[in-house]
Write an enzyme that holds these catalytic residues in place. Structure first.
Site, short mmCIF file in Angstrom:
data_model
loop_
_atom_site.label_atom_id
_atom_site.label_comp_id
_atom_site.label_asym_id
_atom_site.label_seq_id
_atom_site.Cartn_x
_atom_site.Cartn_y
_atom_site.Cartn_z
N ASN A 115 33.12 65.81 10.74
CA ASN A 115 33.07 67.15 10.70
C ASN A 115 31.93 67.23 10.14
OD1 ASN A 115 36.12 66.69 10.99
ND2 ASN A 115 36.40 66.58 8.51
N HIS A 169 28.70 64.55 13.67
CA HIS A 169 28.21 65.65 14.56
C HIS A 169 27.74 66.72 14.28
CE1 HIS A 169 32.19 64.01 16.78
NE2 HIS A 169 31.12 63.11 17.05
N1 APR Z 1 45.83 64.75 8.22
C1 APR Z 1 45.69 63.75 8.97
N2 APR Z 1 45.86 64.05 10.45
C2 APR Z 1 45.71 64.99 10.80
C3 APR Z 1 46.48 66.07 9.73
C4 APR Z 1 46.65 65.96 8.60
N3 APR Z 1 46.94 67.59 7.80
N4 APR Z 1 46.58 67.80 10.64
C5 APR Z 1 46.00 67.30 12.30
N5 APR Z 1 45.89 66.11 11.67
C6 APR Z 1 45.51 64.79 13.65
C7 APR Z 1 46.26 65.26 14.73
O1 APR Z 1 46.84 64.46 14.36
C8 APR Z 1 44.63 64.68 14.98
O2 APR Z 1 44.80 63.57 15.75
O3 APR Z 1 44.46 65.16 12.93
C9 APR Z 1 43.96 65.17 14.95
C10 APR Z 1 42.66 65.58 14.50
O4 APR Z 1 42.44 65.80 16.29
P1 APR Z 1 41.47 66.70 16.74
O5 APR Z 1 41.98 68.34 16.49
O6 APR Z 1 40.82 66.28 18.31
O7 APR Z 1 39.88 67.27 15.95
P2 APR Z 1 38.90 64.97 15.79
O8 APR Z 1 39.02 64.14 15.97
O9 APR Z 1 37.98 64.86 14.60
O10 APR Z 1 37.48 65.65 17.23
C11 APR Z 1 36.41 64.69 17.66
O11 APR Z 1 35.82 66.79 19.08
O12 APR Z 1 36.05 69.50 19.30
C12 APR Z 1 34.43 67.99 19.14
O13 APR Z 1 33.09 68.00 17.87
C13 APR Z 1 34.22 67.71 17.97
O14 APR Z 1 34.17 66.63 16.09
C14 APR Z 1 35.07 66.81 16.98
C15 APR Z 1 35.54 66.17 18.12
#
Ligand code: APR
Length: 240
Positions: free
Chosen positions: A98, A115
């Site tokens: 994040n 990131h």
């Molecule tokens: N608590 C826990 N997990 C949650 C919640 C919550 N309240 N709400 C959603 N999630 C989960 C979703 O099920 C999903 O698996 O969080 C995850 C978010 O995944 P992504 O949207 O893919 O985000 P992230 O994994 O941080 O993405 C990685 O991708 O776009 C790039 O650079 C950006 O840092 C980011 C990287």
């Protein structure tokens, strides 16, 4: 919920959290790939690559300015706060994907931003770096070297800051317990961190309402949100 480790909390000294957008979802910041995720509404290849930035730096800046406004209004939730509170009971390090700074705002003392950060800027050419200051009106803003400034975040196709990644790999390979919260684990190299922990025989716990790329590799899967599950996890240590 955490029966598996209930009796082991005494032996758990080094805890590493790997977090993603889901941990900030309950603070009102959208995820990327969830139902209302950013990449459902925006094309990442038009907004989060160096080519997109050079094609249209004004568009990219306006999009990050809008996200920054939203992020600066957000507050840490019970999930962020629980992770910070855990420092009373064990050595805790947060390896986060994040860019929102909410772990630090919650009081976590050791946070590695894999990131980058949305409140930091850097020159697209020289090695100038700085915190985002109010009153940048010119879009895109120029560096004193005359080249355009960009958000100091990692875009698709770019490498992570080498010193940060090196340290993240080391910390992951030395932990007793790794908690993977709020990330889909689809983006690399952050999604390799659980493998480093596994090689050190660490216990792997996933906290996520949905299945992820590595759910089958986990020792324990908690299908719940960060703000719900993490305070319960900390209460295990309080009971000791
Ligand atoms: N608590 C826990 N997990 C949650 C919640 C919550 N309240 N709400 C959603 N999630 C989960 C979703 O099920 C999903 O698996 O969080 C995850 C978010 O995944 P992504 O949207 O893919 O985000 P992230 O994994 O941080 O993405 C990685 O991708 O776009 C790039 O650079 C950006 O840092 C980011 C990287």
């Amino acid at each position: 919920m955490f029966e598996l480790i209930k009796d082991q909390t005494k032996n758990i000294k080094k805890i590493v959290f790997v977090t993603g957008a889901g941990i900030s979802q309950e603070s009102g910041i959208p995820t990327f790939r969830g139902k209302e995720g950013l990449w459902r509404n925006y094309d990442p290849m038009k907004l989060a690559t160096i080519d997109a930035f050079y094609d249209n730096p004004k568009l990219v800046w306006e999009w990050y300015n809008e996200r920054r406004r939203n992020i600066l209004e957000a507050r840490p939730n019970q999930g962020h706060k629980a992770i910070a509170e855990l420092e009373k009971y064990a050595k805790v390090v947060v390896l986060t994907q994040n860019i929102d700074g909410l772990h630090q705002k919650a009081g976590s003392s050791e946070v590695l931003e894999l990131h980058g950060s949305i409140i930091k800027i850097k020159c697209s050419v020289c090695d100038f770096k700085d915190e985002m200051v109010a009153g940048i009106f010119e879009i895109p803003p120029l560096c004193k070297c005359g080249n355009i400034l960009r958000p100091d975040v990692v875009w698709f196709g770019e490498s992570l800051p080498p010193d940060v990644w090196q340290r993240a790999m080391i910390l992951a390979s030395q932990c007793d317990l790794m908690i993977i919260a709020g990330t889909s684990l689809v983006v690399s190299p952050a999604n390799t961190l659980p493998i480093y922990a596994k090689q050190n025989n660490a216990v792997l716990i996933e906290i996520n309402p949905e299945n992820t790329e590595m759910s089958s590799e986990m020792d324990l899967v908690i299908r719940n949100t960060g703000a719900n599950a993490l305070p319960k996890f900390v209460s295990l240590f309080k009971e000791d």
